[in-house]
Design an enzyme around this catalytic site. Structure first.
Site, PDB file in Angstrom:
ATOM      1  N   HIS A   1      35.880  54.938  58.170  1.00  0.00           N
ATOM      2  CA  HIS A   1      36.491  53.617  58.605  1.00  0.00           C
ATOM      3  C   HIS A   1      37.029  52.913  57.673  1.00  0.00           C
ATOM      4  O   HIS A   1      36.690  52.808  56.665  1.00  0.00           O
ATOM      5  CB  HIS A   1      35.684  53.148  59.930  1.00  0.00           C
ATOM      6  CG  HIS A   1      34.306  52.314  59.131  1.00  0.00           C
ATOM      7  ND1 HIS A   1      33.609  51.606  59.949  1.00  0.00           N
ATOM      8  CD2 HIS A   1      33.852  52.555  58.075  1.00  0.00           C
ATOM      9  CE1 HIS A   1      32.544  51.206  59.386  1.00  0.00           C
ATOM     10  NE2 HIS A   1      32.655  51.717  58.148  1.00  0.00           N
ATOM     11  N   GLU A   2      38.036  52.116  58.207  1.00  0.00           N
ATOM     12  CA  GLU A   2      38.875  51.128  57.476  1.00  0.00           C
ATOM     13  C   GLU A   2      39.737  51.736  56.303  1.00  0.00           C
ATOM     14  O   GLU A   2      40.083  51.057  55.487  1.00  0.00           O
ATOM     15  CB  GLU A   2      37.918  49.962  56.747  1.00  0.00           C
ATOM     16  CG  GLU A   2      37.276  49.140  57.774  1.00  0.00           C
ATOM     17  CD  GLU A   2      38.018  48.794  59.103  1.00  0.00           C
ATOM     18  OE1 GLU A   2      39.195  48.475  58.839  1.00  0.00           O
ATOM     19  OE2 GLU A   2      37.615  48.656  60.129  1.00  0.00           O
ATOM     20  N   GLY A   3      40.000  52.916  56.577  1.00  0.00           N
ATOM     21  CA  GLY A   3      40.980  53.793  55.602  1.00  0.00           C
ATOM     22  C   GLY A   3      40.099  55.105  54.864  1.00  0.00           C
ATOM     23  O   GLY A   3      39.322  54.399  54.184  1.00  0.00           O
TER      24      GLY A   3
ATOM     25  N   GLN B   1      42.904  55.268  50.853  1.00  0.00           N
ATOM     26  CA  GLN B   1      42.468  54.267  49.497  1.00  0.00           C
ATOM     27  C   GLN B   1      43.247  54.965  48.303  1.00  0.00           C
ATOM     28  O   GLN B   1      43.816  53.953  47.517  1.00  0.00           O
ATOM     29  CB  GLN B   1      41.092  54.259  49.371  1.00  0.00           C
ATOM     30  CG  GLN B   1      40.380  53.740  50.773  1.00  0.00           C
ATOM     31  CD  GLN B   1      40.814  52.379  51.183  1.00  0.00           C
ATOM     32  OE1 GLN B   1      41.163  51.299  50.507  1.00  0.00           O
ATOM     33  NE2 GLN B   1      40.846  52.054  52.578  1.00  0.00           N
TER      34      GLN B   1
ATOM     35  N   ARG C   1      37.482  45.993  54.884  1.00  0.00           N
ATOM     36  CA  ARG C   1      37.144  47.030  53.545  1.00  0.00           C
ATOM     37  C   ARG C   1      36.199  46.593  52.667  1.00  0.00           C
ATOM     38  O   ARG C   1      35.420  47.598  52.225  1.00  0.00           O
ATOM     39  CB  ARG C   1      38.582  47.151  52.975  1.00  0.00           C
ATOM     40  CG  ARG C   1      39.242  48.201  53.720  1.00  0.00           C
ATOM     41  CD  ARG C   1      40.866  48.448  53.176  1.00  0.00           C
ATOM     42  NE  ARG C   1      41.648  49.323  54.063  1.00  0.00           N
ATOM     43  CZ  ARG C   1      42.947  49.497  53.786  1.00  0.00           C
ATOM     44  NH1 ARG C   1      43.784  48.957  52.898  1.00  0.00           N
ATOM     45  NH2 ARG C   1      43.531  50.268  54.770  1.00  0.00           N
TER      46      ARG C   1
END
Length: 607
Positions: free
Chosen positions: A457-459, A464, A313
């Site tokens: 991507h990555e949340g 978040q 992240r």
């Protein structure tokens, strides 16, 4: 225009990174060794990455039926990166590392992200190896992690599935013990995996001689059923090619097969795949299923994977930041050289008057200042977070624990804020270029396309936001939020003594107070549905407040510096952020504070 002066200022004048040399782990280093690392990475990025950014965008990876084909430039760039030692930069000398502070490593990697984020560097490989160093067995560290740090092998993270996406509790990949004596394998308890994984970056290629997949899967219970939710998730090492206990390839291909390549809006130089595990395309050792080795304890896979996810992240945040920076540099250069229009002072109607360069127009300056405030502010945030990593690993116990908790709170911001606002910077870069910006003759449209992925991507932003408001600001009875407020107030107290910065300090103090009051109001009914209905506006307001703090802290260092155009520019970016950006938080906080359910309560047929 060079990135290096900005990096040097943030590392040395603001973060005083050289002070880390007083710690035993970094005692062999100096300003000279840090500069040498930056010099090397800047040169490799300039020679091996930047010239080929457009090439890898147009020559996408393709599958010839046997292997994925990538341009030679990608092979050359990856080789140069591995040979630079950056894959193991932060590791111990004993395993071939440099024992470099993570702050310097992050700054050095910024050059590659700016030159060609699409070619990529070592983000997933390093994150994969770091996870194994933290949670793997000694054999797993020796065989898998060390070969990744050397660049001989590369790594992935395999979380999402076609039917599950970000909902990891719904993963359906299964892992069953591989015959009798499965627990005695020297590389870890051996399982057979079956399932499908989607959106796997660098999941298939010929850049390295092996690929180490870290795969989330569920071990069935005694009735053969998958445990629902995240508690049943375990983590496995699934190499593309099987290896022995000395890290040598056995010549056997594991049952991991490419099911397809994803064709993306941006990041086209990075292979993105759908992988099938254990579907029989490459039967291994006479049985069905891909061979995987358990990492850590059964059912604890998600806790292990968060080690890599949190690194990723922050890496995504840095990638977004440097794409914003690339667009800013490109549009600044264009604005300085493009003549168009005439001064407003002359009424702009004297056709005989010479044209002015567009940088002389107030609205173009507005767009350039916005880009500068977003990109340079985000870079400062990412380097501050990197500095917290160093504090967590090498600081005194109390300071290390504070750094850990601050990093928990800031990670959703470090990922999401640059991915939103540096994307906006790229949009403004296109606008500065006018119609030319919308063509492939200039690089800014690619920067925007590459950056659009980073909000996902990555949340996603939604994830978040819920992580921040639903977990991070509440954890340990709000201690992390209190620690952050303490840091912000310390900056305010220093800045309020400087006449040129006092108004900004007061504005930040009010913003901090508003965020705190809104956090309490959101949870006043203790109803998660109400509290989290506007988690993204909360994330945006929180992020802007954090960036205002970062900019004010940077401004203190800039104010103390000798007069220069760089000093003038930084202080102008601070004024811009406080005058044009920080006031936006009022609207965002209003819907959070009142627990507005306009969106949450709307029936789907109303759409």
């Amino acid at each position: 225009m060079s990135l290096r002066p900005t990096i040097d200022f943030l590392l040395n004048d603001w973060l005083s990174v050289e002070r880390l040399n007083q710690r035993e782990r970094f005692s062999d280093h100096s300003r000279e060794t840090f500069d040498a690392v930056l010099d090397t990475c800047e040169r490799i990025a300039r020679e091996k990455y930047a010239p080929f950014n457009r090439l890898v965008d147009t020559q996408e990876p393709h599958f010839d039926g046997e292997k994925v084909i990538l341009p030679q430039a990608t092979h050359d760039a990856q080789k140069a990166y591995a040979e630079s030692g950056m894959l193991s930069a932060a590791q111990d000398y004993e395993i071939g590392g440099m024992q470099l502070p993570y702050t310097v490593e992050a700054a050095a990697n910024a050059f590659f992200a700016m030159a060609s984020v699409s070619i990529g560097s070592g983000l997933l490989t390093v994150g994969n190896a770091n996870l194994l160093m933290a949670h793997g067995s000694e054999a797993q560290k020796r065989v898998f992690a060390l070969n990744e740090f050397s660049g001989r092998w590369s790594g992935t993270m395999c979380l999402s599935e076609p039917q599950a996406g970000s909902s990891l509790s719904d993963v359906a990949t299964r892992a069953v013990p591989d015959g009798t004596g499965f627990e005695s394998d020297p590389l870890g308890p051996r399982y057979r995996l079956k399932g499908n994984k989607m959106w796997i970056s660098a999941g298939e290629h010929e850049l390295t001689e092996n690929i180490v997949h870290l795969v989330l899967a569920k071990i069935p219970d005694e009735h053969g059923k998958l445990v629902p939710g995240v508690k049943g998730i375990s983590l496995f090492i699934v190499p593309k090619k099987l290896v022995d206990t000395e890290g040598q390839l056995t010549g056997e291909r594991n049952d991991v097969a490419l099911a397809g390549l994803n064709h993306k809006c941006g990041w086209r130089g990075t292979t993105n795949t759908l992988l099938n595990f254990g579907e029989g395309k490459y039967p291994v050792r006479g049985d069905a299923g891909a061979i995987g080795y358990l990492v850590g304890q059964p059912g604890k896979g998600l806790q292990c994977m968060f080690h890599m996810m949190n690194e990723a992240r922050i890496g995504v945040g840095m990638a977004a930041t440097m794409l914003g920076m690339a667009g800013y540099h490109a549009s600044l250069d264009y604005a300085k050289n493009r003549p168009q229009g005439r001064p407003v002072t002359s009424g702009g109607k004297d056709a005989a008057a010479p044209q002015v360069r567009i940088i002389e127009h107030a609205d173009v300056k507005r767009m350039l200042l916005a880009q500068k405030s977003y990109a340079e502010g985000a870079l400062a945030l990412e380097l501050y977070c990197a500095r917290l990593v160093d504090e967590q690993h090498t600081g005194a116990p109390e300071a290390a624990d504070d750094a850990r908790l601050l990093l928990e709170v800031l990670t959703p911001i470090a990922k999401s804020w640059p991915s939103e606002w540096c994307l906006e910077a790229n949009s403004l870069a296109i606008q500065v270029h006018g119609g030319y910006g919308y063509t492939r003759d200039f690089p800014v449209e690619q920067y925007w396309r590459d950056n659009r992925l980073n909000m996902i991507h990555e949340g996603t932003h939604g994830i978040q936001g819920m992580d921040l408001l639903g977990r991070k600001v509440l954890m340990e009875n709000g201690k992390g939020l209190a620690l952050l407020a303490g840091r912000v107030n310390a900056t305010i107290e220093r800045a309020i003594q400087v006449p040129e910065l006092a108004a900004h300090a007061n504005a930040l103090g009010q913003a901090l107070q508003d965020v705190g009051a809104t956090t309490k109001a959101a949870w006043a009914t203790a109803n998660p549905t109400e509290a989290l209905a506007n988690a993204v506006p909360y994330l945006q307001a929180f992020g802007h407040t954090v960036l205002a703090w970062i900019w004010l802290d940077v401004a203190l260092a800039a104010h103390a510096a000798p007069d220069s155009s760089a000093r003038t520019g930084r202080l102008a970016a601070v004024r811009f952020f406080f005058h044009y950006e920080l006031p936006k938080i009022g609207a965002w906080l209003q819907v959070v504070r009142t627990r507005d359910l306009t969106c949450a309560d709307l029936a789907e047929d109303a759409f």
